[in-house]
Design an enzyme around this catalytic site. Structure first.
Site, mmCIF file in Angstrom:
data_model
loop_
_atom_site.group_PDB
_atom_site.id
_atom_site.type_symbol
_atom_site.label_atom_id
_atom_site.label_comp_id
_atom_site.label_asym_id
_atom_site.label_seq_id
_atom_site.Cartn_x
_atom_site.Cartn_y
_atom_site.Cartn_z
ATOM 1 N N LYS A 184 -3.215 -13.059 -11.879
ATOM 2 C CA LYS A 184 -2.848 -13.465 -13.240
ATOM 3 C C LYS A 184 -3.368 -14.867 -13.574
ATOM 4 C CE LYS A 184 -1.195 -9.529 -13.999
ATOM 5 N NZ LYS A 184 0.055 -8.891 -13.709
HETATM 6 C C1 LIG Z 1 0.891 -7.589 -13.522
HETATM 7 C C2 LIG Z 1 1.644 -6.893 -14.572
HETATM 8 C C3 LIG Z 1 3.015 -6.647 -14.468
HETATM 9 C C4 LIG Z 1 3.780 -6.868 -13.194
HETATM 10 O O1 LIG Z 1 3.806 -8.171 -12.790
HETATM 11 P P1 LIG Z 1 4.437 -8.505 -11.356
HETATM 12 O O2 LIG Z 1 4.634 -9.984 -11.401
HETATM 13 O O3 LIG Z 1 3.444 -8.074 -10.328
HETATM 14 O O4 LIG Z 1 5.718 -7.774 -11.255
HETATM 15 C C5 LIG Z 1 3.682 -6.117 -15.545
HETATM 16 N N1 LIG Z 1 3.028 -5.803 -16.676
HETATM 17 C C6 LIG Z 1 1.706 -5.987 -16.811
HETATM 18 C C7 LIG Z 1 1.053 -5.632 -18.105
HETATM 19 C C8 LIG Z 1 0.960 -6.513 -15.761
HETATM 20 O O5 LIG Z 1 -0.367 -6.657 -15.875
#
Ligand SMILES: *Cc1c(COP(=O)(O)O)cnc(C)c1O
Length: 407
Positions: free
Chosen positions: A196
Site C-alpha cells: 500500500k
Molecule cells: C489491501 C486491501 C484491503 C485489506 O487491507 P489489509 O490491511 O490487508 O487488511 C481491503 N480493501 C482493499 C480495497 C484493499 O486493496
C-alpha cells in the site's frame, strides 16, 4: 523486413525480477524499529499512540484508531454499527475480497452495485437501485486511489438513514472536493499492508468523527478489555480491568507503529514520486491501441480540490487490438522479469460469492469489463525511472512483437 528496433527478442528485458509493490523502507524506519526493540516495549504502546495522533492530524479528523489490518477495521466498523443477520450492506464487486468478506462475517449480506465504467468506482445510481428495507450501510472503495463521488453517496445515506463506511485502503492521500478522505464517511478504514501507499508490514487505521464509535472500536480491538488495558503491564503497575464486550485481537504493535511514523512522514513525498511515474507510464503507453491508460481525473474535480492517491497504475488490455489476453500479458511480462498485479477479479465471478449468494457473470457488466482486462504495473517509489522504462519496453515488446522483430 528491416529491423525497426535493435531489441534482442531472445532475451528478457530485465535480468533481475522487478517485484510488484516493493515497499520503500529507509534508515529512519530501521533506527526506529531498533529503538523500539531496545526500549523493551514492543507490543501496543506509546508508539501506537504517537502514530495514531500523527495520522489523525494528517487526515484532520477527530479520532484515529490503530489496528492490525484494514480488514480488522472494516469488521469493527460494521460491528460498531450493529450490523448483523438480516442486514444488507451495499458495496462494489470490483474490490479485494476483504471488503465483502467482513459483511459476511457479520451474518449480513453483501449487495453489489455495479461501478462506473470509466472510473471503476461504485456508481451512486446503481447503489440507489440496490437499496432495500434491509440496507444498513454503503461501503464504497476508492479504487486505485481515485476518490469516489461522495456527494451523491452522502445524499443517499442521509435520505435513507444509512451509514457510510469507506474502504480507504488505496486512498491515504486522496481528497474529494477539498475534503480529506477519512474525514467524510462515518467511518473510514486505511490499510498499511506491504504493497500500500504506506506500510507497517501489516496494519490499518480507522478514522471517525464519532467518539462513541471510536471508543467501541478501541475496546473491541483488544479483547473487549476496559480502556487503556494495554498499559496493564507497564510501569504504572497492573491495574484492575473489566471485560466490556466479547472483543477481538485486532490491535497494532509498537514495532509496526515504528514503521508507520516514518512512512507517514514520507507519504506526500512518495506520492509526488508516483505522480511523476504515472506521467511516465501515461506517455509511454498513450500511443498504443493495444492498451488503454487510466482515465484522467476531470479538470472540474481537480479544481474543486479532489486528489487521486495514485495507488495502482492499471492498463486495460484492449481486445481485439491486443494480441494477448490480460492473463497472457501477465505471463508474458513475468517472462520478461516484470511483476504485475490484477486488481481485481470481480467478486461476482468468484466461486464463494457465486455459491453463497447466487451471483453470476453478467450481473455487473462494467465491473466485469474492467475485471477481465485490468493489469497493474509496478509503481512503488522504491523503483528507479530505469525500472519504469523497462516495464514500458517489456509491454511494447510482448504486445507489438512485429515492431521489434529482427529481419
Ligand atoms: C489491501 C486491501 C484491503 C485489506 O487491507 P489489509 O490491511 O490487508 O487488511 C481491503 N480493501 C482493499 C480495497 C484493499 O486493496
Amino acid at each position: 523486413m528491416a529491423a525497426i528496433s535493435s531489441e534482442d527478442t531472445t532475451q528478457a528485458v530485465r535480468s533481475e525480477f522487478l517485484v510488484f509493490g516493493a515497499p520503500d523502507l529507509q534508515q529512519t524506519e530501521v533506527d526506529e524499529v531498533v529503538a523500539t526493540l531496545e526500549s523493551g516495549w514492543i507490543g501496543m504502546g506509546p508508539r501506537c499512540i504517537r502514530f495514531e495522533e500523527l495520522f489523525r492530524q494528517y487526515i484532520g479528523c477527530a479520532h484515529a484508531v490503530s489496528l492490525n489490518s484494514c480488514t480488522a477495521g472494516l469488521e469493527l466498523a460494521l460491528d460498531a454499527l450493529g450490523i448483523g443477520p438480516g442486514d444488507e450492506v451495499i458495496t462494489t464487486p470490483l474490490t479485494f475480497c476483504a471488503t465483502a468478506n467482513v459483511v459476511v462475517h457479520r451474518g449480513a449480506k453483501p449487495v453489489f452495485a455495479d461501478v462506473d465504467p470509466v472510473t471503476g468506482n461504485i456508481d451512486p445510481e446503481q447503489v440507489r437501485q440496490a437499496l432495500s428495507p434491509r440496507t444498513k450501510a454503503i461501503l464504497p472503495v476508492h479504487l486505485y486511489g481515485r476518490p469516489c463521488e461522495m456527494d451523491p453517496l452522502l445524499e443517499l445515506a442521509r435520505e435513507h438513514g444509512l451509514a457510510i463506511v469507506d474502504d480507504a485502503a488505496h486512498a491515504t492521500e486522496a481528497r474529494y472536493r477539498g475534503r480529506k478522505i477519512g474525514a467524510i464517511g462515518d467511518m473510514s478504514v486505511f490499510s498499511f499492508y506491504v504493497t500500500k501507499n504506506m506500510t507497517t508490514a501489516e496494519g490499518g487505521m480507522l478514522t471517525t468523527a464519532n467518539a462513541a464509535w471510536a471508543d467501541a472500536v478501541r475496546i473491541k480491538r483488544l479483547h473487549g478489555l476496559s480502556h487503556d488495558a494495554w498499559k496493564r503491564y507497564s510501569s504504572e503497575g497492573f491495574q484492575p480491568y473489566d471485560v466490556l464486550a466479547a472483543g477481538y485481537k485486532f490491535n497494532m504493535t509498537d514495532l509496526q507503529a515504528a514503521l508507520g511514523i516514518h512512512q507517514l512522514a514520507r507519504l506526500e513525498a512518495n506520492l509526488a514520486v508516483r505522480e511523476n511515474y504515472w506521467r511516465i507510464y501515461d506517455e509511454g503507453f498513450s500511443e498504443m491501441p493495444e492498451v488503454q491508460i487510466p482515465p484522467q481525473v476531470p479538470e472540474e474535480l481537480l479544481e474543486s480540490g479532489s486528489r487521486h492517491a495514485r495507488h495502482l497504475y492499471t492498463l486495460l488490455v484492449n481486445s481485439p487490438t491486443s494480441p494477448l489476453t490480460r492473463w497472457e500479458l501477465v505471463q508474458a511480462l513475468k517472462a520478461e522479469n516484470i511483476g504485475t498485479g490484477v486488481h481485481f477479479v470481480a467478486l461476482n465471478l468468484t466461486t464463494y460469492y457465486q455459491q453463497a449468494f447466487g451471483y453470476r457473470r453478467g450481473d455487473f457488466p462494467h465491473a466485469e469489463y474492467i475485471s477481465d482486462r485490468t493489469v497493474s504495473l509496478p509503481l512503488s517509489p522504491a523503483l528507479k525511472e530505469e525500472d519504469l522504462r523497462d516495464v514500458i519496453r517489456a509491454v511494447k515488446k510482448v504486445l507489438r512483437p512485429k515492431l521489434v522483430a529482427v529481419p
